[in-house]
Write an enzyme that holds these catalytic residues in place. Structure first.
Site, PDB file in Angstrom:
ATOM      1  N   HIS A 135      27.299 -27.826  -8.705  1.00  0.00           N
ATOM      2  CA  HIS A 135      27.242 -26.624  -9.536  1.00  0.00           C
ATOM      3  C   HIS A 135      28.566 -25.891  -9.334  1.00  0.00           C
ATOM      4  O   HIS A 135      29.150 -25.968  -8.253  1.00  0.00           O
ATOM      5  CB  HIS A 135      26.063 -25.781  -9.025  1.00  0.00           C
ATOM      6  CG  HIS A 135      25.740 -24.568  -9.839  1.00  0.00           C
ATOM      7  ND1 HIS A 135      26.459 -23.409  -9.747  1.00  0.00           N
ATOM      8  CD2 HIS A 135      24.746 -24.335 -10.734  1.00  0.00           C
ATOM      9  CE1 HIS A 135      25.922 -22.507 -10.560  1.00  0.00           C
ATOM     10  NE2 HIS A 135      24.878 -23.039 -11.174  1.00  0.00           N
ATOM     11  N   ASP A 212      24.191 -27.082  -0.423  1.00  0.00           N
ATOM     12  CA  ASP A 212      23.653 -26.243  -1.489  1.00  0.00           C
ATOM     13  C   ASP A 212      22.192 -26.660  -1.675  1.00  0.00           C
ATOM     14  O   ASP A 212      21.908 -27.716  -2.240  1.00  0.00           O
ATOM     15  CB  ASP A 212      24.462 -26.455  -2.768  1.00  0.00           C
ATOM     16  CG  ASP A 212      23.920 -25.627  -3.929  1.00  0.00           C
ATOM     17  OD1 ASP A 212      22.824 -25.047  -3.798  1.00  0.00           O
ATOM     18  OD2 ASP A 212      24.595 -25.571  -4.969  1.00  0.00           O
ATOM     19  N   GLN A 215      18.228 -26.184  -5.276  1.00  0.00           N
ATOM     20  CA  GLN A 215      17.253 -26.929  -6.078  1.00  0.00           C
ATOM     21  C   GLN A 215      16.321 -27.777  -5.224  1.00  0.00           C
ATOM     22  O   GLN A 215      15.447 -28.455  -5.763  1.00  0.00           O
ATOM     23  CB  GLN A 215      17.975 -27.835  -7.096  1.00  0.00           C
ATOM     24  CG  GLN A 215      18.841 -27.082  -8.091  1.00  0.00           C
ATOM     25  CD  GLN A 215      18.031 -26.324  -9.133  1.00  0.00           C
ATOM     26  OE1 GLN A 215      16.813 -26.485  -9.259  1.00  0.00           O
ATOM     27  NE2 GLN A 215      18.703 -25.476  -9.899  1.00  0.00           N
ATOM     28  N   LYS A 238      14.851 -18.883  -7.556  1.00  0.00           N
ATOM     29  CA  LYS A 238      14.456 -20.235  -7.955  1.00  0.00           C
ATOM     30  C   LYS A 238      13.237 -20.721  -7.172  1.00  0.00           C
ATOM     31  O   LYS A 238      12.733 -21.813  -7.396  1.00  0.00           O
ATOM     32  CB  LYS A 238      15.619 -21.209  -7.732  1.00  0.00           C
ATOM     33  CG  LYS A 238      16.794 -20.973  -8.670  1.00  0.00           C
ATOM     34  CD  LYS A 238      17.892 -21.979  -8.381  1.00  0.00           C
ATOM     35  CE  LYS A 238      19.225 -21.536  -8.933  1.00  0.00           C
ATOM     36  NZ  LYS A 238      19.353 -21.708 -10.371  1.00  0.00           N
ATOM     37  N   CYS A 378      26.321 -25.079 -15.741  1.00  0.00           N
ATOM     38  CA  CYS A 378      27.321 -24.776 -14.705  1.00  0.00           C
ATOM     39  C   CYS A 378      27.746 -26.012 -13.928  1.00  0.00           C
ATOM     40  O   CYS A 378      28.005 -25.948 -12.727  1.00  0.00           O
ATOM     41  CB  CYS A 378      26.822 -23.705 -13.740  1.00  0.00           C
ATOM     42  SG  CYS A 378      26.446 -22.157 -14.540  1.00  0.00           S
TER      43      CYS A 378
HETATM   44  N1  PMP Z   1      23.711 -24.223  -6.945  1.00  0.00           N
HETATM   45  C1  PMP Z   1      22.829 -24.830  -7.733  1.00  0.00           C
HETATM   46  C2  PMP Z   1      22.551 -26.293  -7.547  1.00  0.00           C
HETATM   47  C3  PMP Z   1      22.151 -24.083  -8.697  1.00  0.00           C
HETATM   48  O1  PMP Z   1      21.253 -24.693  -9.478  1.00  0.00           O
HETATM   49  C4  PMP Z   1      22.423 -22.704  -8.827  1.00  0.00           C
HETATM   50  C5  PMP Z   1      21.733 -21.867  -9.884  1.00  0.00           C
HETATM   51  N2  PMP Z   1      21.819 -22.402 -11.182  1.00  0.00           N
HETATM   52  C6  PMP Z   1      23.359 -22.125  -7.982  1.00  0.00           C
HETATM   53  C7  PMP Z   1      23.987 -22.916  -7.049  1.00  0.00           C
HETATM   54  C8  PMP Z   1      23.696 -20.665  -8.042  1.00  0.00           C
HETATM   55  O2  PMP Z   1      22.620 -19.912  -7.636  1.00  0.00           O
HETATM   56  P1  PMP Z   1      22.568 -18.340  -7.929  1.00  0.00           P
HETATM   57  O3  PMP Z   1      22.900 -18.175  -9.377  1.00  0.00           O
HETATM   58  O4  PMP Z   1      21.170 -17.972  -7.660  1.00  0.00           O
HETATM   59  O5  PMP Z   1      23.551 -17.699  -7.084  1.00  0.00           O
END
Ligand code: PMP
Length: 429
Positions: A135, A212, A215, A238, A378
């Site tokens: 991401h 990270d 997910q 999430k 993203c």
């Molecule tokens: N890493 C991953 C794999 C994500 O799916 C997301 C959220 N789409 C993020 C980082 C960023 O998380 P946040 O927007 O809650 O800061």
């Protein structure tokens, strides 16, 4: 463990009891943000109506109560994730947590912070390793850190089936590697990555590991201590929790040695006009007024998941994941991004519909009450790797029923006929 009853769980989520365009809402966008059960909404409202107050330092009754609830939330959430309370730093989310680490390393490079901070100092040419499936939140902070320090970002490629190329990982991770930052589960591929193997490679060269876990945490039993990584970022919204809260988990000796990122109130020991001393972790990383009601809401989310049992959540996840993946494979013109077989997955899949743009697919599904995500999620480099600029993503949570998946698949099979596309155009989307 008892099997998860998703239909009963669905009833705990007030937002799911509505119709969209006259159809019962089928919410398949939990990968972006999950819905929140009544217990989480109640926990926040209850705190705000009964005990709201600034935590720590306060001498009055409400401040004491708020502090107890706030630190209790830290104990609940850290315990839920296999860590000790002092190993959990509250952040606004995963993006903040990952930036915190990158900026702390930048500060170490500048010789700022705790006396031991030079351990993480970077020299020009040092390497920061990520995977191709990150991401943007776990990619750009490292690019920026490299630009500030003269380090370089290297990447581990992902195979066309969505799995990490471990042979390549073994050659990319080398003597100059200082950080290996990688995702537990990609928010596009849904495949559970081999954390222990990657962490072992990193460890063999003395590199810091940053996971990270955005997910993975909502979908499987997460045991920070057992995973063997140094740091892990996650996001509350999430995992059935509120917005504006998440965290960084860290091994104590790593958190102790990392210099702070943000500085200010609530994180200091002594302060003079010339200099300041810092509290130990986690307070060292928690400058300023904290997201108290959000932390308490997140603790309610952790308790909610814990009551069902993460083993049961994971077992249910596998059922939904198979229904989703096998169903998608049957729809003509659909190509799953990362269609590996025999891998552990969460209930999340991104796909391309041949000849129809992802945004048109999303619109068509929304008209039928089905909420999915469209775009690059993203993860632009990963989409480029698949020759795409956008895809459609369906993702599940504990409240996702078999019926939800079937309604989605049924609607999806109507997309190409609706847009007059047949056979294989090879046009992509
Ligand atoms: N890493 C991953 C794999 C994500 O799916 C997301 C959220 N789409 C993020 C980082 C960023 O998380 P946040 O927007 O809650 O800061």
């Amino acid at each position: 463990a008892r099997a998860l009853d998703s239909t009963a769980i669905r009833a705990d989520f007030p937002i799911l009891q509505q119709t969209v365009h006259g159809q019962p809402l089928v919410y398949l966008d939990s990968g972006a943000t999950s819905q929140k059960p009544q217990a989480v909404l109640d926990a926040e409202i209850d705190f705000l109506t009964r005990a709201n107050s600034a935590v720590h330092r306060g001498a009055h009754t409400l401040a004491g109560e708020a502090t107890e609830l706030f630190e209790g939330a830290r104990a609940t959430v850290s315990g839920f994730l296999g860590a000790r309370p002092e190993q959990l730093v509250w952040t606004s989310g995963a993006t903040f947590a990952l930036n915190l680490v990158a900026y702390a390393i930048g500060n170490a490079t500048l010789g700022r912070g705790a006396p031991t901070s030079t351990r993480f100092a970077l020299a020009p040419g040092d390497e920061l390793v990520v995977t191709e499936s990150e991401h943007h939140a776990n990619l750009i902070p490292w690019q920026e850190l490299a630009a500030r320090t003269g380090a370089v970002v290297k990447h581990i490629p992902v195979r066309v089936d969505g799995t990490i190329d471990m042979d390549a990982a073994a050659s990319v991770i080398g003597e100059r590697t200082r950080v290996v930052a990688f995702t537990h589960v990609s928010n596009v591929l849904g495949i559970v990555n081999p954390v222990a193997e990657i962490a072992a490679l990193a460890k063999s060269v003395g590199a810091l590991t940053v996971l990270d876990a955005c997910q993975s945490v909502p979908h499987l039993p997460f045991d920070f201590d057992a995973l063997g990584v140094d740091l892990a970022a996650f996001s509350g919204h999430k995992m059935l929790g509120p917005y504006g809260i998440g965290g960084l988990l860290g091994r104590s000796e790593v958190l102790d040695a990392l210099p702070p990122f943000l500085t200010g109130g609530s994180m200091v020991t002594t302060v003079t006009l010339d200099e300041a001393g810092f509290l130990p972790a986690p307070q060292k990383f928690e400058a300023g007024t904290q997201p108290v009601s959000q932390a308490i809401g997140l603790a309610a989310a952790a308790r909610y998941l814990d009551a069902h049992g993460m083993d049961a959540v994971h077992a249910r996840e596998r059922v939904i994941e198979r229904r989703l993946i096998e169903g998608l494979r049957e729809v003509e013109g659909v190509r799953i991004l990362g269609d590996a077989v025999g891998v552990d997955r969460v209930g999340l899949a991104a796909f391309d519909v041949d000849g129809v743009h992802a945004h048109d697919v999303g619109q068509f599904l929304d008209d039928r009450g089905v909420a999915v995500r469209v775009g690059h999620h993203c993860a632009k480099p990963l989409h480029a790797r698949f020759g795409l600029t956008a895809s459609v993503r369906a993702s599940s949570s504990v409240f996702t029923t078999d019926d939800d998946v079937d309604v989605f698949l049924d609607a999806l099979s109507g997309v190409r006929p609706f847009f007059g596309v047949t056979g294989v155009t090879g046009a992509g989307a």
